[in-house]
Each structure stands twice: as C-alpha cells, then as structure tokens.
Design an enzyme around this catalytic site. Structure first.
Site, mmCIF file in Angstrom:
data_model
loop_
_atom_site.group_PDB
_atom_site.id
_atom_site.type_symbol
_atom_site.label_atom_id
_atom_site.label_comp_id
_atom_site.label_asym_id
_atom_site.label_seq_id
_atom_site.Cartn_x
_atom_site.Cartn_y
_atom_site.Cartn_z
ATOM 1 N N SER A 179 -0.802 -12.077 -5.255
ATOM 2 C CA SER A 179 -1.861 -11.730 -4.319
ATOM 3 C C SER A 179 -3.257 -11.806 -4.899
ATOM 4 O O SER A 179 -4.217 -12.022 -4.160
ATOM 5 C CB SER A 179 -1.622 -10.322 -3.765
ATOM 6 O OG SER A 179 -1.600 -9.363 -4.805
ATOM 7 N N HIS A 207 2.754 -13.310 0.932
ATOM 8 C CA HIS A 207 1.647 -14.257 1.091
ATOM 9 C C HIS A 207 2.128 -15.704 1.248
ATOM 10 O O HIS A 207 1.306 -16.617 1.310
ATOM 11 C CB HIS A 207 0.697 -14.142 -0.091
ATOM 12 C CG HIS A 207 0.063 -12.788 -0.214
ATOM 13 N ND1 HIS A 207 -1.064 -12.432 0.487
ATOM 14 C CD2 HIS A 207 0.434 -11.695 -0.940
ATOM 15 C CE1 HIS A 207 -1.383 -11.177 0.189
ATOM 16 N NE2 HIS A 207 -0.487 -10.708 -0.670
ATOM 17 N N LYS A 238 0.278 -10.177 7.712
ATOM 18 C CA LYS A 238 -0.650 -11.155 7.151
ATOM 19 C C LYS A 238 -0.659 -12.404 8.037
ATOM 20 O O LYS A 238 -1.323 -12.419 9.063
ATOM 21 C CB LYS A 238 -0.278 -11.438 5.700
ATOM 22 C CG LYS A 238 -0.427 -10.167 4.839
ATOM 23 C CD LYS A 238 -0.014 -10.365 3.416
ATOM 24 C CE LYS A 238 -0.271 -9.119 2.581
ATOM 25 N NZ LYS A 238 0.486 -7.927 3.010
#
Length: 387
Positions: A179, A207, A238
């Site tokens: 990240s 991610h 996300k």
C-alpha cells in the site's frame, strides 16, 4: 505529571516531529474533485481506483437495497443477522475470483484480524513480508504464533526461514500490492514455496482487486495461481467503491473461518443494503475494461511526466505512485504547497513508512482526467526546483 499531561506532552512531541495526523471534512461526495471549507481541491490520495465510490448507479443500488432490506442487520451473522442478499453476494464474489466459496467481513482490518488467529496459534509459525499492512501485523500478533518477518520481497530469505522451521503449521502472509510502495508481490514464487513447505498462503489483495487481472479479478488471477492452501482477502472499499471485505478460498477453509474467526462471529452483521450495492459494483468492475485502460494511461502519463530530479518515484505499475521526499518536514512542506494550489496529497511519514522515506503517496483514479494529471505534473516539477 498526571496521565492527561503525559498525553498532552506526547501530542506535543508528535507536533515537534512533524508526525501529527489531521482530518479534513469533505463537503461533497467521494470524487477526484471535492470541496473542503468552501474551496475546491483535486484529490490524489483516495483509494477509489475505478471512480465507483460516487457513481450514481451504486447510490441508486444502495437506496433500492435500503428500501428492500432496511438499514441494520439486527444481530451477528450466525444468530439472525445474515440475509439472502448477503449469501448471494458471497456466491457472486467466489465465482468472480474463481474460488469455491467466499465470506464477507465488515472491513479488511477485521478480516485479517480474524483469519490469521483462526488458522494458526501457539507453536505454529507465520512468515511475513516486512512491509505488510498493519492489519496483517496485528492479526499475526493476536494469533500468538511465532512470527518471522523476511526482508521485503526477498524470496531467498523466506525460503531459508521456512526450511529452518519445525512448526507444525506454517502460514505465509503477504500483501499483493503493497500500500505504501505500490509494488507487487511475486505471487507465483510465494505459492511455490507454500506448496514446497506445506504452508498456507494468505494474500491481502486489497489494492489489486478490481484493478489487476482479467476483468479486475485481482492479483491472484493475474498471476494465475490457485489451490486449496491459497486464501485470498480483498477489500470492497477501494476499487469496489463501497465498504467491507471478503475472504475466498477452498470451501472447507471458508467454513472453518466462519466457525472460528472471532471478528466475524462476534460482531453485528453489516447492513444488508450494502450487499445489494456491492453486487452492482462487481458488475461494474467486471465490465470496467475501459476504466482500467484509462487508469493505466494515466499511470504512464504521470511516470513519464515527472522530472524526478530531487524527489523520486518508486517503481510501480499500479495506481499507487509514491514520491519519495525524505525528511518529514520536507514532505509536509510539499504537501502544504500543493494544497495551496488546490491539489490534495497528504504527506506519509513514520511509522507508516521507514524513517527518512517520508513521501507523497500519489494515487490515481479512473475518474481523473488527463488534464488533472498534467496539472499535478506541472506543479510538482515546478516545486521541485523552487520549494
């Protein structure tokens, strides 16, 4: 000095070390363009990689879900707080990532805090990349297993640690996309080591999900790895643009996690309306090839456009583009200067990143325009010479 004065002194120390974090109150929906205190800003620090968080189709799905399912779940999932729409979402997620079964958690932090202690305990061993996310670290500590951290992406060191371990149960833990650095773990090598040393492999794909792999199915799909010992966790807050997380894998493993993950068992179920919203989000991710292509073009535009004379981008092919500045005060000064120009990228400082590597963690979204990125490039290149 009483305990309250100790806290005041500790906060003063955060200020002197340029480490105090601040919140800003956004007055508009999540978007690359927001209003704070009546001023307009272009945001380059959100994890809304596909630009879905403010998508009106998801807002309508949430409203429809609330009308159909109400607001609260009423109880924990294993009492009376699990709804058909949530079961259908789990089936959809499992099929999307190519796993036998999935289990939805309220957040990625809760998922990792629940998964790890359910798989390993005392006399077992965990092998973890040194740059793993805080939720993985806290889950490891909670498990009471022995923890062995290997240097970032160092497969030779991991192999030596595994070979030296006599633990009955071994668990390898890694982010897929890290990240703060934006680089991608060598997932095939991790899987090969897990198979060779009879270990579980837990991959946090927070991610990667929605961004990497065919149709955004994640980093594991991109790497083409599978097997019963592979456990995939991914967040739904996300690229998916909503909230929550899921873990997917072999059906027996997921059943065990449902029975043993305390952060699943002992918390009220998430609002069922969110499940209907997330089902709509998965459809948009699956059909989001143009969004991902535009995002890739923006990443290339940024990396080619920045001068990088004093400040350096770390190598990353993901929407996370860390610009290393160095000292805390310098990173804060750059962030403040950009904020004055209406460009929002907070400085990331220790302990989130190692001392001396304070940075601006630039994150790009498919909702950004080329003009947005060009404006950022021009400002950073100019400030690199003048700040």
């Amino acid at each position: 000095m009483n305990r309250l004065d100790h806290l005041r002194a500790a906060l003063d120390k955060l200020d002197s070390d340029h480490l105090r974090r601040v919140r800003r109150d956004i007055e508009t929906p999540c978007s690359p363009h927001v209003v704070i205190g009546g001023r307009s800003f272009t945001v380059f620090c959100s994890n809304d990689y596909l630009g879905l968080a403010g998508d009106p189709r998801l807002a309508e799905a949430l409203a429809e879900g609330a009308r159909r399912w109400g607001i609260g779940a009423g109880a924990s999932h294993l009492v009376s707080g699990h709804y058909l729409v949530q079961h259908m979402l789990e089936e959809r997620l499992a099929a999307f990532v190519g796993r036998e079964r999935a289990l939805v958690f309220s957040s990625g932090f809760m998922a990792n805090m629940g998964i790890i202690p359910a798989l390993v305990g005392r006399n077992d061993a965990i092998f973890a990349d040194r740059l793993n996310h805080a939720s993985l670290i806290d889950g490891m500590l909670l498990s009471r297993a022995g923890v062995h951290r290997f240097p970032h992406l160092d497969m030779a060191a991991l192999e030596r640690q595994l070979a030296a371990s006599a633990a009955q149960t071994k668990l390898i833990v890694s982010d897929s996309v890290f990240s703060m650095d934006g680089d991608v773990a060598p997932l095939r090598e991790l899987m090969a080591l897990a198979e060779r040393f009879d270990a579980w492999l837990l991959v946090d794909d927070a991610h990667g999900f929605g961004v990497l792999g065919p149709q955004g199915r994640g980093a594991l799909a991109e790497a083409g790895i599978d097997g019963w010992r592979l456990i995939q966790m991914a967040t739904l807050s996300k690229a998916a643009g909503v909230s929550g997380a899921f873990v997917a894998g072999n059906s027996t493993v997921i059943e065990w996690l449902m029975q043993k993950a305390r952060t699943y068992i002992f918390t009220t179920g998430s609002p069922p309306a969110l499940a209907q919203t997330l089902a709509a989000s998965i459809e948009l991710i699956e059909a989001g090839g143009e969004r991902r292509a535009h995002l890739a073009a923006l990443i290339e535009r940024l990396t080619k456009g920045l001068a990088q004379e004093r400040w350096k981008l770390l190598p990353s092919r993901t929407p996370i583009q860390p610009l290393i500045v160095g000292e805390n005060a310098s990173a804060l000064a750059l962030g403040d200067a950009l904020m004055e120009e209406g460009l929002w990228i907070p400085a990331i400082r220790p302990p989130t990143v190692p001392a001396g590597s304070a940075r601006l963690r630039i994150t790009l979204s498919a909702a950004h325009t080329s003009a947005d990125v060009d404006r950022l490039i021009e400002a950073i290149n100019r400030l690199e010479k003048t700040l």
